[in-house]
Design an enzyme around this catalytic site. Structure first.
Site, PDB file in Angstrom:
ATOM      1  N   PRO A  92      -9.824   8.520  -9.135  1.00 55.11           N
ATOM      2  CA  PRO A  92     -11.026   7.688  -9.267  1.00 55.11           C
ATOM      3  C   PRO A  92     -11.302   7.280 -10.715  1.00 55.11           C
ATOM      4  CG  PRO A  92     -11.497   9.686  -8.005  1.00 55.11           C
ATOM      5  CD  PRO A  92     -10.148   9.861  -8.611  1.00 55.11           C
ATOM      6  N   GLU A 119      -9.160  19.781  -7.285  1.00 51.49           N
ATOM      7  CA  GLU A 119     -10.077  19.061  -8.187  1.00 51.49           C
ATOM      8  C   GLU A 119      -9.329  18.042  -9.043  1.00 51.49           C
ATOM      9  OE1 GLU A 119     -13.358  19.639  -7.665  1.00 51.49           O
ATOM     10  OE2 GLU A 119     -12.513  20.954  -6.139  1.00 51.49           O
ATOM     11  N   ARG A 157       4.116  -5.552   0.971  1.00 50.12           N
ATOM     12  CA  ARG A 157       3.807  -6.892   1.472  1.00 50.12           C
ATOM     13  C   ARG A 157       4.131  -7.991   0.470  1.00 50.12           C
ATOM     14  NH1 ARG A 157       0.579  -7.138   5.796  1.00 50.12           N
ATOM     15  NH2 ARG A 157      -0.390  -9.072   5.131  1.00 50.12           N
TER      16      ARG A 157
HETATM   17  C1  4GO Z   1      -7.727   8.675  -5.676  1.00 55.17           C
HETATM   18  C2  4GO Z   1      -7.518  10.052  -5.586  1.00 55.17           C
HETATM   19  C3  4GO Z   1      -9.943   8.989  -4.937  1.00 55.17           C
HETATM   20  C4  4GO Z   1      -8.947   8.154  -5.339  1.00 55.17           C
HETATM   21  C5  4GO Z   1      -8.575  10.848  -5.183  1.00 55.17           C
HETATM   22  C6  4GO Z   1      -9.211   6.684  -5.435  1.00 55.17           C
HETATM   23  N1  4GO Z   1      -9.768  10.289  -4.853  1.00 55.17           N
HETATM   24  N2  4GO Z   1     -10.463   6.267  -5.435  1.00 55.17           N
HETATM   25  N3  4GO Z   1      -8.510  12.187  -5.088  1.00 55.17           N
HETATM   26  O1  4GO Z   1      -8.252   5.925  -5.521  1.00 55.17           O
HETATM   27  C7  4GO Z   1      -7.260  14.268  -7.672  1.00 55.17           C
HETATM   28  C8  4GO Z   1      -7.471  15.235  -6.561  1.00 55.17           C
HETATM   29  C9  4GO Z   1      -7.527  12.897  -7.185  1.00 55.17           C
HETATM   30  C10 4GO Z   1      -7.799  14.437  -5.354  1.00 55.17           C
HETATM   31  C11 4GO Z   1      -7.518  13.012  -5.681  1.00 55.17           C
END
Ligand code: 4GO
Length: 240
Positions: A92, A119, A157
């Protein structure tokens, strides 16, 4: 034509089968336009418990993926590529995935997608091994696998020859006019009293094309005006 080769570094390789076995992506792999493999950090664990995670320095809940097994997995996956891959960590904290970023990634012959769990991963791995951090959007997932699979599907794609003629016209709509798609209808012409717009049954291909473009523009204005913000005035002034 050289195939795109993607490695996924993941503790759950079985999840990735959902994109490798089915649909457009499965067919792209069968046709050798795309290759997808998985490397499991668990296979590079060095203690007798095969540990891949440990408690966070500074305290707090949850566990963190350890540097050593993860780096070994990234190195092993990278070494299996013909060229030097671009290493992407799905998180994220990354740059948001857009159509334009998808097209950029699709031009790369070798990609390693790192899917974290718990985490997250030890930051030293990000510093030492990761070229780009990419996010699907502002939400948290339990693991990076689903995000990596989204990247694989979207990238596949864009690989020449992966989509058939019928399909690529649809994909083009976002690419060429950067707008939301128009509504779609199929038989029956009247469903539970609701009729398909007459123009779509008129056989007038020019009128149909104009109606669809108008619908796309109207929907984009209403739902995603940001997409229209920095585009040529011609589009802004088009009739809706
Ligand atoms: C990517 C990985 C969200 C995204 C994640 C995203 N959450 N928004 N979680 O693309 C590290 C541990 C990241 C869980 C993972």
């Amino acid at each position: 034509m050289s195939a795109t080769t993607i490695s996924v570094v993941t503790l759950f390789p079985e999840l990735v089968a959902a994109v490798t076995r089915s649909g457009v992506t499965g067919r792209a792999i069968d046709r050798k336009l795309l290759a997808v493999s998985c490397t499991n950090p668990r296979d590079f664990a060095t203690d007798r418990h095969n540990s891949v995670d440990d408690r966070p320095f500074g305290g707090g809940p949850g566990m963190v993926m350890m540097a050593a097994p993860l780096e070994s997995a990234i190195d092993s996956a990278s070494a299996a590529h013909a060229g030097k891959p671009v290493v992407v960590y799905m998180s994220p904290q990354g740059e948001q995935l857009t159509h334009s970023l998808v097209m950029e990634l699709a031009r790369l012959p070798d990609l390693v997608l790192v899917a974290g769990r718990y985490e997250g991963i030890d930051e030293r791995v990000v510093q030492r091994k990761v070229d780009r951090e990419i996010s699907l959007g502002d939400y948290v997932l339990s693991g990076g696998e689903l995000a990596a699979m989204v990247v694989i599907d979207a990238v596949a794609r864009q690989i020449p020859g992966v989509l058939g003629h019928e399909e690529s016209a649809v994909a083009d709509s976002f690419a060429t006019d950067g707008m939301l798609d128009h509504p779609h209808y199929t038989r029956p012409a009247v469903y539970d009293g609701v009729a398909v717009p007459d123009v779509l049954r008129s056989g007038d291909h020019q009128a149909i094309a104009e109606w669809r473009q108008g619908q796309a523009l109207q929907r984009t204005r209403q739902r995603r005006p940001d997409l229209l913000a920095d585009r040529p005035a011609r589009h802004k002034e088009d009739k809706g």
